[in-house]
Design an enzyme around this catalytic site. Sequence first.
Site: not given
Ligand code: PGA
Length: 256
Positions: A179, A239, A18, A173, A16, A105, A103, A218
């Site tokens: 993140g 991500g 983003k 998630e 992803n 976000e 997601h 992460s």
């Molecule tokens: P991350 O994000 O691997 O940077 O923690 C994962 C995601 O939000 O899909």
Amino acid sequence: MNLEEIKMRRPLIAGNWKMNGLTADGRALAAAVAERAKAGDPGCDVLVCPPFTLIGAVGAALTGSPVALGAQDCHAAVSGAHTGDVSAEMLKDAGCAFVIVGHSERRADHGEDDATVKAKAEAALRAGLTVIVCVGETEAERDAGKTEAVVARQVKGSLPAGATPANLVVAYEPVWAIGTGRTPTPADAQAVHARIRAELKGLIGGAADAVRLLYGGSVKPSNAKELMGQPDIDGALVGGAALKAEDFWGIVGSYA
Ligand code: PGA
């Protein structure tokens, strides 16, 4: 779950991206992933989900490789007066096979609730895309012991009608792990995945055993193998580590 059912679930490692990358970056990253994928079967499916603006360039860079193309969101309607939105049909037309919906976000930044996510997921199926429905608890919900209840509610409320193992993927998630460099223990992640599969079983019956459940938050090369080794974790939604071909491929390498 018996061995045959486990084998039915070919793992999926999904990147992803983003809101990252200009054309040259996206092209180079996609080409680097495609090159690695062409070298031999990694033992899992591989997907990249660039921002809308890069879908064409990334699709071109992936041509001839087994890496699939996806998007990060879609609108529920086919077309119409929805300034700034993109429909699932448009994504399909642009070469996507997958779309992520719900997601955290999107849920947080755009106020998307389960009903909105469900409508988007149904749009994805209508367009012939495979949908990745995201769920996950906040840190406060986890601290209050509500993780499984929250996730079960999200799965129930977000699941599109007509979901099958061929057109549905669920990504767990935890919001506090995205993140942050923090992850649940593999055992804790497995427990939530098992709860998600149980919830799916109540909704779509035995087919739930063949639905792929991804862990996200992460994931890095150093922690992927242990997480991916859990019986109900069938891959990852990645991500930050998906923005470097070497790191992304290190995660894919969990299945080598
Ligand atoms: P991350 O994000 O691997 O940077 O923690 C994962 C995601 O939000 O899909």
